[in-house]
Write a protein that holds these residues in place. Structure first.
Motif, mmCIF file in Angstrom:
data_model
loop_
_atom_site.group_PDB
_atom_site.id
_atom_site.type_symbol
_atom_site.label_atom_id
_atom_site.label_comp_id
_atom_site.label_asym_id
_atom_site.label_seq_id
_atom_site.Cartn_x
_atom_site.Cartn_y
_atom_site.Cartn_z
ATOM 1 N N ASN A 59 -5.328 32.223 -34.259
ATOM 2 C CA ASN A 59 -6.372 32.777 -33.400
ATOM 3 C C ASN A 59 -6.832 31.664 -32.474
ATOM 4 O OD1 ASN A 59 -8.494 34.030 -32.174
ATOM 5 N ND2 ASN A 59 -9.559 34.609 -34.049
ATOM 6 N N THR A 60 -6.297 31.639 -31.254
ATOM 7 C CA THR A 60 -6.603 30.542 -30.333
ATOM 8 C C THR A 60 -8.028 30.601 -29.808
ATOM 9 O OG1 THR A 60 -5.764 31.742 -28.393
ATOM 10 C CG2 THR A 60 -4.185 30.417 -29.648
ATOM 11 N N ARG A 61 -8.750 31.635 -30.170
ATOM 12 C CA ARG A 61 -10.177 31.682 -29.845
ATOM 13 C C ARG A 61 -10.953 30.662 -30.672
ATOM 14 N NH1 ARG A 61 -7.931 36.481 -30.858
ATOM 15 N NH2 ARG A 61 -7.827 38.089 -29.259
ATOM 16 N N ARG A 62 -10.384 30.255 -31.801
ATOM 17 C CA ARG A 62 -10.975 29.236 -32.666
ATOM 18 C C ARG A 62 -10.688 27.856 -32.083
ATOM 19 N NH1 ARG A 62 -13.299 33.308 -35.141
ATOM 20 N NH2 ARG A 62 -12.986 33.566 -37.395
ATOM 21 N N PRO A 63 -11.702 26.992 -31.989
ATOM 22 C CA PRO A 63 -11.498 25.663 -31.384
ATOM 23 C C PRO A 63 -10.383 24.861 -32.036
ATOM 24 C CG PRO A 63 -13.841 26.129 -31.604
ATOM 25 C CD PRO A 63 -13.129 27.244 -32.300
ATOM 26 N N ILE A 64 -10.201 24.969 -33.362
ATOM 27 C CA ILE A 64 -9.188 24.140 -34.014
ATOM 28 C C ILE A 64 -7.775 24.509 -33.584
ATOM 29 C CG2 ILE A 64 -10.551 23.596 -36.055
ATOM 30 C CD1 ILE A 64 -8.961 25.760 -37.545
ATOM 31 N N PHE A 65 -7.601 25.734 -33.074
ATOM 32 C CA PHE A 65 -6.271 26.167 -32.661
ATOM 33 C C PHE A 65 -6.127 26.274 -31.147
ATOM 34 C CE2 PHE A 65 -6.056 28.446 -36.979
ATOM 35 C CZ PHE A 65 -5.485 27.327 -37.577
ATOM 36 N N ALA A 66 -7.087 25.738 -30.422
ATOM 37 C CA ALA A 66 -7.012 25.782 -28.968
ATOM 38 C C ALA A 66 -5.986 24.793 -28.424
ATOM 39 C CB ALA A 66 -8.375 25.496 -28.356
ATOM 40 N N ASP A 67 -5.679 23.756 -29.201
ATOM 41 C CA ASP A 67 -4.749 22.712 -28.780
ATOM 42 C C ASP A 67 -3.322 23.097 -29.201
ATOM 43 O OD1 ASP A 67 -3.237 20.353 -28.446
ATOM 44 O OD2 ASP A 67 -5.000 19.090 -28.782
ATOM 45 N N ARG A 68 -2.454 23.226 -28.221
ATOM 46 C CA ARG A 68 -1.064 23.616 -28.496
ATOM 47 C C ARG A 68 -0.370 22.621 -29.405
ATOM 48 N NH1 ARG A 68 4.354 23.358 -26.154
ATOM 49 N NH2 ARG A 68 3.697 21.479 -25.044
ATOM 50 N N ARG A 69 -0.746 21.354 -29.321
ATOM 51 C CA ARG A 69 -0.107 20.328 -30.144
ATOM 52 C C ARG A 69 -0.408 20.536 -31.619
ATOM 53 N NH1 ARG A 69 -2.583 15.236 -27.111
ATOM 54 N NH2 ARG A 69 -4.381 16.643 -27.324
ATOM 55 N N LEU B 279 6.325 32.325 -24.352
ATOM 56 C CA LEU B 279 5.661 32.686 -25.598
ATOM 57 C C LEU B 279 6.064 31.744 -26.731
ATOM 58 C CD1 LEU B 279 6.022 36.573 -25.413
ATOM 59 C CD2 LEU B 279 3.909 35.268 -25.166
ATOM 60 N N ARG B 280 7.337 31.428 -26.813
ATOM 61 C CA ARG B 280 7.805 30.561 -27.893
ATOM 62 C C ARG B 280 7.243 29.150 -27.767
ATOM 63 N NH1 ARG B 280 14.070 32.244 -27.405
ATOM 64 N NH2 ARG B 280 14.481 30.561 -28.919
ATOM 65 N N TRP B 281 7.245 28.611 -26.541
ATOM 66 C CA TRP B 281 6.752 27.254 -26.356
ATOM 67 C C TRP B 281 5.220 27.194 -26.336
ATOM 68 C CZ3 TRP B 281 9.169 23.226 -27.710
ATOM 69 C CH2 TRP B 281 10.553 23.142 -27.589
ATOM 70 N N GLY B 282 4.575 28.337 -26.300
ATOM 71 C CA GLY B 282 3.117 28.351 -26.425
ATOM 72 C C GLY B 282 2.643 28.136 -27.847
ATOM 73 N N HIS B 283 3.552 28.259 -28.816
ATOM 74 C CA HIS B 283 3.225 28.050 -30.230
ATOM 75 C C HIS B 283 2.028 28.900 -30.660
ATOM 76 C CE1 HIS B 283 6.122 24.813 -30.551
ATOM 77 N NE2 HIS B 283 5.564 24.174 -29.536
ATOM 78 N N TYR B 284 2.089 30.172 -30.348
ATOM 79 C CA TYR B 284 1.009 31.081 -30.733
ATOM 80 C C TYR B 284 1.172 31.610 -32.153
ATOM 81 C CZ TYR B 284 0.158 30.908 -25.739
ATOM 82 O OH TYR B 284 -0.096 30.467 -24.474
ATOM 83 N N VAL B 285 2.381 31.513 -32.676
ATOM 84 C CA VAL B 285 2.633 31.919 -34.053
ATOM 85 C C VAL B 285 3.544 30.873 -34.703
ATOM 86 C CG1 VAL B 285 2.525 34.361 -33.414
ATOM 87 C CG2 VAL B 285 4.749 33.257 -33.640
ATOM 88 N N ILE B 286 3.520 30.854 -36.033
ATOM 89 C CA ILE B 286 4.545 30.147 -36.789
ATOM 90 C C ILE B 286 5.554 31.206 -37.197
ATOM 91 C CG2 ILE B 286 5.072 28.776 -38.833
ATOM 92 C CD1 ILE B 286 2.193 27.765 -38.782
#
Length: 607
Positions: A318-328, A552-559
């Motif tokens: 959930n990229t709305r969460r600050p901890i997951f806002a960073d793609r790295r 989408l793949r390089w955005g790392h939105y899912v594992i």
């Protein structure tokens, strides 16, 4: 000719056919996204069904959770399974073509020469279950209610519709903002049509356990809230002899029983309380079916192949969460999933690692972008990850031994580059806050893969907790985007289009109950989604989808997790099927009750 040359030649041929068809702009029985429909006017049945399939028998399946509503069109409540069986649509798809729609409620369709509108003429004999005719007023009412009060994805789907007109008793026209959305004339015929009269004194946007009035092949027979729902085939179904429906909907009764535990549901199948189960777990398929009814041949295990994209299943950030806002950070945590060990240990090597949102199809991006695809991506250089142009995304790999120290070292290096450090065996940011999050699931079966993942995260100093919720609680939290991470599925078709806006478009990221689970807001992805929707040919659609896949793949939105090679059914040996494989996944609504098999199986069971 090479495969590529043949594909280009075929695409050119199809486009020429389509252009010729559009020039005529006359009423037709079916429409294809590209090219011409396979089946001719007045066809008797689809090739993959048994047109003489006997009617009778039953299917009993399990559903996890519960239900408190027979209204499947709104976010409120938990709708019962199978309700789509009550409602017909203007058109219906074939399973052996990429994307073709044939008239169901609609007798004919006419796309304007500029593709800026489509006109449907209803069949005069289309009827609801109470005998009343299906009218264009019902169609217009259904469209209006779904768009204004239905689930959010309807508003997205109908976003390019500008007007609805009903010039006479059997004709309805949908006008679009322009003719560039090639998919829209086809998908506008997909929505369920219900009776305006039925809702004259009933609120459309409220839950109810009253059986709604439909025109489809089944009626509701019995309802026991949170326990079971049973459907009865309508012997007087108005469309039972039409070509698109012939050979389908062969069972007299369909029953869905609700269970809280999937293991209990599996035992119910073994006991004969259920007759059919679609098995989604490869590990269970490999290990849980060594039971007497299977060994005796009373229960058959059927695996069915197809050519449809497998879509993406994975742990969704959930990229709305600050901890997951960073793609790295998102990229780093993927190194903690040991797919190879999971596959070998839990699934007997039966799984395939998912790497693409369009795996198992020509739509998957492979290698580096070249030619038209590279030209399409070039304007986004510097605005999207550099890897889009230099590498094909593939998920991290291990040797399957269970020792993933090398992967964890890589992950830790990436996390340090993102500003995280280890303090007292915990990963913390510059403010000293630990990297901790919760993973939501609604099915106990997901524990088998998630708990080892969590254990590997611990070695990184990351604290992840697993929470199993009942279906109702889980659904409410997902609809409100009240989660850190969850297991999500993004199903895909052979002809992706408007649904990509719902899955990945910025406009859907903040709509409660939407399907953009990750909260993606990327202008480049938005632009490519529109390119996919407005693709002028099959070749262009493939190219544009591959470009979207890369972002989408390089955005790392899912594992990414995994997928199977087949659709798996375990069922009592009561049923017949043609066995004809198609482009789309096979549904049991093509099957039929084989009385001889059923009698023999029941006799053998009784011994």
């Amino acid at each position: 000719m090479t495969r590529t040359t043949r594909a280009i030649a075929l695409a050119a041929s199809l486009c020429a056919c389509l252009s010729a068809g559009l020039a005529a702009a006359e009423p037709v029985h079916g429409i294809a996204l590209y090219g011409e429909p396979k089946y001719k006017p007045g066809f008797s049945h689809f090739d993959y069904v048994n047109p003489n399939a006997p009617k009778g028998g039953e299917v009993r399946q399990a559903v996890l959770g519960g239900f408190d509503s027979l209204n499947p069109f709104i976010l409120k409540g938990n709708a019962a399974a199978g309700l789509a069986l009550l409602f017909d649509t203007l058109t219906i798809a074939s399973d052996d073509e990429p994307f073709t729609r044939y008239g169901l409620l609609a007798e004919t369709m006419e796309i304007a020469a500029d593709r800026a509108s489509i006109t449907f003429t209803l069949r005069a004999d289309a009827k609801f279950h109470d005998g009343s005719p299906v009218t264009v007023q019902d169609v217009a009412f259904s469209y209006k209610m779904l768009k204004e009060k239905g689930s959010p994805h309807y508003r997205s789907y109908f976003g390019d519709v500008t007007a609805v007109e009903t010039p006479d008793a059997r004709t309805i026209t949908f006008r679009f903002k322009d003719g560039t959305n090639r998919e829209l004339p086809l998908i506008i015929g997909e929505f369920p049509v219900f009776s305006a009269g039925y809702y004259a004194n009933r609120p459309f946007d409220q839950t109810s356990l009253d059986a709604p009035l439909g025109s489809g092949p089944y009626k509701v027979k019995a309802v026991d809230a949170n326990r079971s729902i049973t459907y009865q085939r309508d012997p007087n179904y108005w469309a039972k002899d039409l070509g698109p429906q012939k050979g389908h909907h062969n069972f007299d009764t369909l029953r869905y029983d609700y269970y809280r535990d999937d293991g209990v549901a599996l035992e119910a199948l073994m006991a004969g309380d259920l007759t059919l189960r679609q098995e989604t777990s490869s590990s269970r398929w490999a290990t849980a079916y060594d039971k007497p009814p299977v060994r005796q041949g009373l229960i058959q295990r059927t695996e069915i192949g197809d050519s449809s994209p497998r879509g993406m299943q994975g742990w969704v950030y959930n990229t709305r969460r600050p901890i997951f806002a960073d793609r790295r950070v998102r990229a780093a945590l993927a190194y903690a999933f040991d797919f190879e060990w999971t596959n070998k240990t839990l699934s007997d090597g039966k799984l395939i690692r998912t790497a693409s949102y369009f795996d198992n199809s020509e739509l998957r991006a492979r290698g580096l972008p070249q030619g038209d695809e590279l030209a399409l991506l070039e304007p986004f250089r510097g605005k999207v990850p550099d890897e889009v142009f230099t590498q094909e995304y593939l998920p991290p790999q291990t040797d399957g031994s269970g020792n993933i120290r090398d992967n964890l070292r890589t992950a830790l290096r990436m996390l340090r580059e993102a500003g995280w450090t280890v303090k007292d065996n915990k990963l913390v940011n510059a403010e000293g806050k630990p990297l901790t999050f919760e993973i939501l699931i609604d099915n106990q079966a997901f524990e088998r893969t998630t708990l080892p993942f969590i254990k590997n995260l611990e070695q990184l100093g990351v604290t992840a907790t697993l929470r199993l919720l009942d279906v109702a609680q889980y659904q409410k939290r997902i609809e409100a985007y009240d989660f850190d991470m969850m297991i999500g599925i993004f199903p895909q078709s052979i002809s992706p289009g408007n649904e990509q806006r719902d899955f990945f478009g910025a406009h859907a990221a903040d709509i409660p109950g939407g399907r953009n689970l990750a909260g993606i807001k990327d202008p480049a992805i938005d632009a490519l989604i529109e390119q996919v929707i407005y693709a002028p040919s099959r070749a262009a659609l493939v190219t544009r989808t591959r470009a979207l896949d890369r972002l989408l793949r390089w955005g790392h939105y899912v594992i990414p997790q995994f997928h199977g090679r087949t659709t798996r059914y375990a069922h009592w040996d009561f049923y017949g099927r043609t066995g004809v494989e198609t482009l789309q996944r096979e549904s049991f609504d093509r099957w039929w009750w084989d009385a001889e098999k059923a009698a023999a199986t029941q006799a053998k069971k009784g011994k």
